[in-house]
Design a protein around this motif. Structure first.
Motif, PDB file in Angstrom:
ATOM      1  N   ALA A   3       0.860  -1.187   0.000  1.00  0.00           N
ATOM      2  CA  ALA A   3       0.000   0.000   0.000  1.00  0.00           C
ATOM      3  C   ALA A   3       0.891   1.231   0.000  1.00  0.00           C
ATOM      4  CB  ALA A   3      -0.904  -0.010   1.228  1.00  0.00           C
ATOM      5  N   SER A  39      -5.142   3.414  -1.230  1.00  0.00           N
ATOM      6  CA  SER A  39      -4.701   2.168  -0.605  1.00  0.00           C
ATOM      7  C   SER A  39      -4.422   2.281   0.893  1.00  0.00           C
ATOM      8  CB  SER A  39      -3.446   1.642  -1.302  1.00  0.00           C
ATOM      9  OG  SER A  39      -2.364   2.539  -1.121  1.00  0.00           O
ATOM     10  N   THR A  40      -4.507   3.498   1.444  1.00  0.00           N
ATOM     11  CA  THR A  40      -4.146   3.656   2.858  1.00  0.00           C
ATOM     12  C   THR A  40      -5.181   4.376   3.704  1.00  0.00           C
ATOM     13  OG1 THR A  40      -2.912   5.687   2.349  1.00  0.00           O
ATOM     14  CG2 THR A  40      -1.655   3.608   2.406  1.00  0.00           C
ATOM     15  N   GLU A  41      -6.174   5.007   3.081  1.00  0.00           N
ATOM     16  CA  GLU A  41      -7.159   5.766   3.852  1.00  0.00           C
ATOM     17  C   GLU A  41      -8.579   5.380   3.439  1.00  0.00           C
ATOM     18  OE1 GLU A  41      -6.358   9.930   3.380  1.00  0.00           O
ATOM     19  OE2 GLU A  41      -4.366   9.766   4.278  1.00  0.00           O
ATOM     20  N   TRP A  42      -9.459   5.346   4.432  1.00  0.00           N
ATOM     21  CA  TRP A  42     -10.859   5.014   4.163  1.00  0.00           C
ATOM     22  C   TRP A  42     -11.495   6.020   3.208  1.00  0.00           C
ATOM     23  CZ3 TRP A  42     -13.926   0.892   5.538  1.00  0.00           C
ATOM     24  CH2 TRP A  42     -13.321  -0.068   6.347  1.00  0.00           C
ATOM     25  N   THR A  63     -14.401  -9.307   6.023  1.00  0.00           N
ATOM     26  CA  THR A  63     -13.304  -9.518   6.962  1.00  0.00           C
ATOM     27  C   THR A  63     -13.190 -11.015   7.183  1.00  0.00           C
ATOM     28  OG1 THR A  63     -14.840  -9.178   8.785  1.00  0.00           O
ATOM     29  CG2 THR A  63     -13.500  -7.301   8.145  1.00  0.00           C
ATOM     30  N   ASP A  72      -7.360 -10.998   7.725  1.00  0.00           N
ATOM     31  CA  ASP A  72      -7.180  -9.994   6.688  1.00  0.00           C
ATOM     32  C   ASP A  72      -8.545  -9.598   6.127  1.00  0.00           C
ATOM     33  OD1 ASP A  72      -7.939 -12.109   5.035  1.00  0.00           O
ATOM     34  OD2 ASP A  72      -6.031 -12.254   3.987  1.00  0.00           O
ATOM     35  N   TYR A  73      -8.508  -8.792   5.094  1.00  0.00           N
ATOM     36  CA  TYR A  73      -9.712  -8.371   4.389  1.00  0.00           C
ATOM     37  C   TYR A  73      -9.685  -8.989   2.998  1.00  0.00           C
ATOM     38  CZ  TYR A  73     -10.151  -4.852   8.021  1.00  0.00           C
ATOM     39  OH  TYR A  73     -10.285  -4.225   9.228  1.00  0.00           O
ATOM     40  N   ASP A  90      -4.051  -6.524   4.327  1.00  0.00           N
ATOM     41  CA  ASP A  90      -4.123  -6.401   5.782  1.00  0.00           C
ATOM     42  C   ASP A  90      -4.992  -5.225   6.206  1.00  0.00           C
ATOM     43  OD1 ASP A  90      -2.249  -4.632   4.751  1.00  0.00           O
ATOM     44  OD2 ASP A  90      -0.837  -4.882   6.397  1.00  0.00           O
ATOM     45  N   THR A  91      -5.398  -4.400   5.229  1.00  0.00           N
ATOM     46  CA  THR A  91      -6.374  -3.328   5.458  1.00  0.00           C
ATOM     47  C   THR A  91      -7.421  -3.397   4.355  1.00  0.00           C
ATOM     48  OG1 THR A  91      -5.221  -1.663   4.122  1.00  0.00           O
ATOM     49  CG2 THR A  91      -4.592  -1.822   6.475  1.00  0.00           C
ATOM     50  N   ALA A  92      -8.610  -2.870   4.639  1.00  0.00           N
ATOM     51  CA  ALA A  92      -9.670  -2.862   3.629  1.00  0.00           C
ATOM     52  C   ALA A  92      -9.284  -2.032   2.403  1.00  0.00           C
ATOM     53  CB  ALA A  92     -10.979  -2.365   4.247  1.00  0.00           C
ATOM     54  N   LYS A  94      -6.389  -1.506   1.028  1.00  0.00           N
ATOM     55  CA  LYS A  94      -5.438  -2.255   0.200  1.00  0.00           C
ATOM     56  C   LYS A  94      -6.147  -3.386  -0.536  1.00  0.00           C
ATOM     57  CE  LYS A  94      -1.077  -4.776   0.415  1.00  0.00           C
ATOM     58  NZ  LYS A  94      -0.006  -5.258   1.298  1.00  0.00           N
TER      59      LYS A  94
END
Length: 108
Positions: A3, A39-42, A63, A72-73, A90-92, A94
Motif C-alpha cells: 500500500a 490504498s491507505t485511507e478510508w 473480513t 485480513d480483508y 491487511d487493510t480494507a 489495500k
C-alpha cells in the motif's frame, strides 16, 4: 505491491485518469489535483469504490477471522471478463485496490 503512493498511482491509471508520473497529481475537470490515498485511507477507498462502481466494477468487502482474531480483508469484484476476482490485504483499502486492479486486468 505494498500500500502507498505507487499503488495509488496504479489505481488512478486503472480508473483512466491522466496521471503525472513524477508527482502525486492527476488531471480532473481541467485542474491538477492530488491523487487520493486509495490504498491507505478510508476516504480514498471511498472515492475508488464510487468511481469503480460508475465504471461497472462493484465491490464486496469481507473480513476474515480465525480463532477470534482478524486475519485480513478480502474484496470481491467483477472483472472485465465478467469473472469474479479477489483482492486481499491487511487493510480494507489495500484489498479494494488489489481487487480493482485485478478486475481491470492489471497485474498486482
Amino acid at each position: 505491491m505494498q500500500a502507498g503512493r505507487e499503488l495509488d498511482k496504479q489505481v488512478a491509471v486503472g480508473l483512466g485518469w491522466e496521471v503525472d508520473e513524477h508527482i502525486d497529481i492527476h488531471l480532473k475537470d481541467g485542474a491538477w489535483r492530488e491523487i487520493p490515498h486509495f490504498s491507505t485511507e478510508w476516504e480514498g477507498m471511498g472515492v475508488l469504490v464510487e468511481e469503480a462502481a460508475r465504471q461497472g466494477f462493484p465491490f464486496q468487502i469481507e473480513t476474515r477471522f480465525m480463532d477470534g482474531g482478524l486475519i485480513d480483508y478480502r474484496c470481491l469484484s467483477i472483472g472485465e471478463d465478467r469473472d469474479i476476482v479477489h483482492g486481499f490485504g491487511d487493510t480494507a483499502p489495500k484489498a479494494v485496490c488489489r481487487a480493482f486492479l485485478k478486475a481491470k486486468g492489471i497485474a498486482v
